[in-house]
Motif scaffolding. Structure first.
Motif, PDB file in Angstrom:
ATOM      1  N   LEU A 152      -7.432  12.488  -2.181  1.00 53.15           N
ATOM      2  CA  LEU A 152      -6.780  13.440  -1.283  1.00 53.15           C
ATOM      3  C   LEU A 152      -6.663  14.808  -1.934  1.00 53.15           C
ATOM      4  N   GLY A 153      -6.457  14.813  -3.249  1.00 50.74           N
ATOM      5  CA  GLY A 153      -6.386  16.073  -3.986  1.00 50.74           C
ATOM      6  C   GLY A 153      -5.087  16.820  -3.724  1.00 50.74           C
ATOM      7  N   PRO A 154      -4.987  18.022  -4.284  1.00 51.29           N
ATOM      8  CA  PRO A 154      -3.759  18.810  -4.102  1.00 51.29           C
ATOM      9  C   PRO A 154      -3.550  19.198  -2.634  1.00 51.29           C
ATOM     10  N   ARG A 155      -2.371  18.895  -2.144  1.00 50.43           N
ATOM     11  CA  ARG A 155      -1.998  19.288  -0.789  1.00 50.43           C
ATOM     12  C   ARG A 155      -0.544  19.751  -0.831  1.00 50.43           C
ATOM     13  N   PRO A 156      -0.213  20.837  -0.150  1.00 47.29           N
ATOM     14  CA  PRO A 156       1.159  21.343  -0.221  1.00 47.29           C
ATOM     15  C   PRO A 156       2.196  20.380   0.361  1.00 47.29           C
ATOM     16  N   TRP A 157       1.739  19.464   1.207  1.00 45.20           N
ATOM     17  CA  TRP A 157       2.679  18.567   1.881  1.00 45.20           C
ATOM     18  C   TRP A 157       2.748  17.185   1.252  1.00 45.20           C
ATOM     19  N   ARG A 158       2.056  16.963   0.118  1.00 43.35           N
ATOM     20  CA  ARG A 158       1.923  15.598  -0.380  1.00 43.35           C
ATOM     21  C   ARG A 158       3.246  15.027  -0.906  1.00 43.35           C
ATOM     22  N   PHE A 159       4.117  15.873  -1.464  1.00 43.74           N
ATOM     23  CA  PHE A 159       5.367  15.336  -1.995  1.00 43.74           C
ATOM     24  C   PHE A 159       6.371  15.059  -0.871  1.00 43.74           C
ATOM     25  N   ARG A 160       6.264  15.818   0.206  1.00 41.16           N
ATOM     26  CA  ARG A 160       7.039  15.464   1.395  1.00 41.16           C
ATOM     27  C   ARG A 160       6.553  14.138   1.948  1.00 41.16           C
ATOM     28  N   LEU A 161       5.235  13.926   1.878  1.00 38.47           N
ATOM     29  CA  LEU A 161       4.669  12.646   2.301  1.00 38.47           C
ATOM     30  C   LEU A 161       5.238  11.503   1.480  1.00 38.47           C
ATOM     31  N   LEU A 162       5.438  11.729   0.180  1.00 39.66           N
ATOM     32  CA  LEU A 162       6.004  10.691  -0.684  1.00 39.66           C
ATOM     33  C   LEU A 162       7.355  10.217  -0.145  1.00 39.66           C
ATOM     34  N   LEU A 163       8.192  11.166   0.278  1.00 41.49           N
ATOM     35  CA  LEU A 163       9.523  10.805   0.773  1.00 41.49           C
ATOM     36  C   LEU A 163       9.431   9.951   2.038  1.00 41.49           C
ATOM     37  N   TRP A 164       8.501  10.318   2.938  1.00 35.41           N
ATOM     38  CA  TRP A 164       8.381   9.563   4.183  1.00 35.41           C
ATOM     39  C   TRP A 164       7.741   8.202   3.958  1.00 35.41           C
ATOM     40  N   LEU A 165       6.764   8.141   3.074  1.00 35.62           N
ATOM     41  CA  LEU A 165       6.187   6.838   2.731  1.00 35.62           C
ATOM     42  C   LEU A 165       7.230   5.940   2.092  1.00 35.62           C
ATOM     43  N   ASP A 166       8.044   6.511   1.218  1.00 38.15           N
ATOM     44  CA  ASP A 166       9.099   5.740   0.579  1.00 38.15           C
ATOM     45  C   ASP A 166      10.055   5.180   1.624  1.00 38.15           C
ATOM     46  N   GLY A 167      10.360   5.994   2.631  1.00 41.70           N
ATOM     47  CA  GLY A 167      11.250   5.532   3.690  1.00 41.70           C
ATOM     48  C   GLY A 167      10.662   4.367   4.461  1.00 41.70           C
ATOM     49  N   ALA A 169       0.824  -1.210   0.000  1.00 40.38           N
ATOM     50  CA  ALA A 169       0.000   0.000   0.000  1.00 40.38           C
ATOM     51  C   ALA A 169       0.860   1.262   0.000  1.00 40.38           C
ATOM     52  N   VAL A 170       1.918   1.254   0.794  1.00 44.08           N
ATOM     53  CA  VAL A 170       2.795   2.427   0.888  1.00 44.08           C
ATOM     54  C   VAL A 170       3.478   2.691  -0.447  1.00 44.08           C
ATOM     55  N   PHE A 171       4.033   1.645  -1.064  1.00 41.08           N
ATOM     56  CA  PHE A 171       4.696   1.855  -2.343  1.00 41.08           C
ATOM     57  C   PHE A 171       3.709   2.237  -3.433  1.00 41.08           C
ATOM     58  N   ALA A 172       2.500   1.664  -3.396  1.00 42.77           N
ATOM     59  CA  ALA A 172       1.480   2.071  -4.358  1.00 42.77           C
ATOM     60  C   ALA A 172       1.145   3.548  -4.191  1.00 42.77           C
ATOM     61  N   ALA A 173       1.088   4.004  -2.950  1.00 42.93           N
ATOM     62  CA  ALA A 173       0.814   5.422  -2.705  1.00 42.93           C
ATOM     63  C   ALA A 173       1.927   6.298  -3.263  1.00 42.93           C
ATOM     64  N   THR A 174       3.179   5.863  -3.144  1.00 40.77           N
ATOM     65  CA  THR A 174       4.265   6.668  -3.706  1.00 40.77           C
ATOM     66  C   THR A 174       4.165   6.712  -5.230  1.00 40.77           C
ATOM     67  N   GLY A 175       3.730   5.609  -5.845  1.00 39.34           N
ATOM     68  CA  GLY A 175       3.532   5.616  -7.287  1.00 39.34           C
ATOM     69  C   GLY A 175       2.440   6.588  -7.695  1.00 39.34           C
ATOM     70  N   ALA A 176       1.334   6.580  -6.947  1.00 35.58           N
ATOM     71  CA  ALA A 176       0.244   7.509  -7.241  1.00 35.58           C
ATOM     72  C   ALA A 176       0.673   8.954  -7.016  1.00 35.58           C
ATOM     73  N   LEU A 177       1.481   9.200  -6.000  1.00 35.21           N
ATOM     74  CA  LEU A 177       1.971  10.556  -5.754  1.00 35.21           C
ATOM     75  C   LEU A 177       2.883  11.025  -6.886  1.00 35.21           C
TER      76      LEU A 177
END
Length: 220
Positions: A94-109, A29-37
């Motif tokens: 979730l739509g556009p969020r200013p923090w979503r790409f930072r979220l990608l980095l943490w999900l990836d971790g 789920a986490v990696f799928a979310a990073t792909g979607a991001l």
């Protein structure tokens, strides 16, 4: 096809009510979310979201299963693709969020730690030598992200001096060492996955990176 040598570990890997099984589905789920991001960053449509999510979520595990001679996990169990689609849809909603790409980095971790363990555990269940179990852990954790970055036109994690592959290697190594010391699979995973995540978190918070090859371009 490689025969199972540790059926109990193999069973708990795919059972979501067990620690390892839950970690497996959560990692997908986490990696799928990073792909979607990544698709969101490129402003893609919902179908592309789903495609990026699926290929990132199951890409590393697919390569692992092919290399160790195991049945490809998502072909055997439809729930993995369903999890990928659900995670992709959640990112879309979730739509556009200013923090979503930072979220990608943490999900990836988090994914690097979890899937570094899962790749090593699956290889261990099939009797793969310990060193190759560690390699399989790193491949499982990183290959989907490599494909994701290539599809999105982003620099591959292999070409960035960030602590990414190293985090997966650490998680896989700790798991394999503990299993070699006869620690049960779930306690080994409980220790190993946070080790990988902590290393990646340190890189995100404090800019840790591996040293580059010394010297600049050679004089002609």
């Amino acid at each position: 096809m490689t025969p199972l040598v540790d059926p109990e570990t193999a069973r708990v890997l795919t059972d979501p009510v067990t620690v390892l099984g839950a970690l497996d589905f959560l990692g997908v789920a986490v990696f799928a979310a990073t792909g979607a991001l990544a698709a969101a960053r490129e402003k893609q449509d919902l179908v592309t979201f789903a495609f990026f999510g699926a290929i990132t979520g199951v890409g590393g595990g697919t390569l692992r299963d092919v290399l160790i001679g195991a049945p490809v996990f998502w072909v055997q169990d439809w729930r993995y693709i369903a999890v990928c689609l659900a995670a992709s849809l959640a990112i879309w909603m979730l739509g556009p969020r200013p923090w979503r790409f930072r979220l990608l980095l943490w999900l990836d971790g988090f994914g690097l730690g979890a899937y570094g363990v899962m790749g090593a555990a699956k290889a261990w269940a099939f009797g793969v030598p310990p060193l190759i179990c560690i390699v399989m852990g790193a491949l499982t954790a990183c290959f989907g992200g490599i494909v994701r970055d290539l599809l999105a036109g982003q620099p591959s994690i292999l070409l960035r001096r960030e602590v990414t592959v190293s985090a997966a290697l650490l998680a896989a190594t700790v798991f394999v060492v503990l299993r070699a010391l006869s620690v049960e699979p779930w306690p080994a995973a409980f220790v190993a996955a946070p080790c990988g995540f902590a290393l990646r978190a340190g890189a995100l918070l404090w800019g840790w990176s591996l040293p580059a090859f010394p010297g600049g371009p050679e004089a002609r």
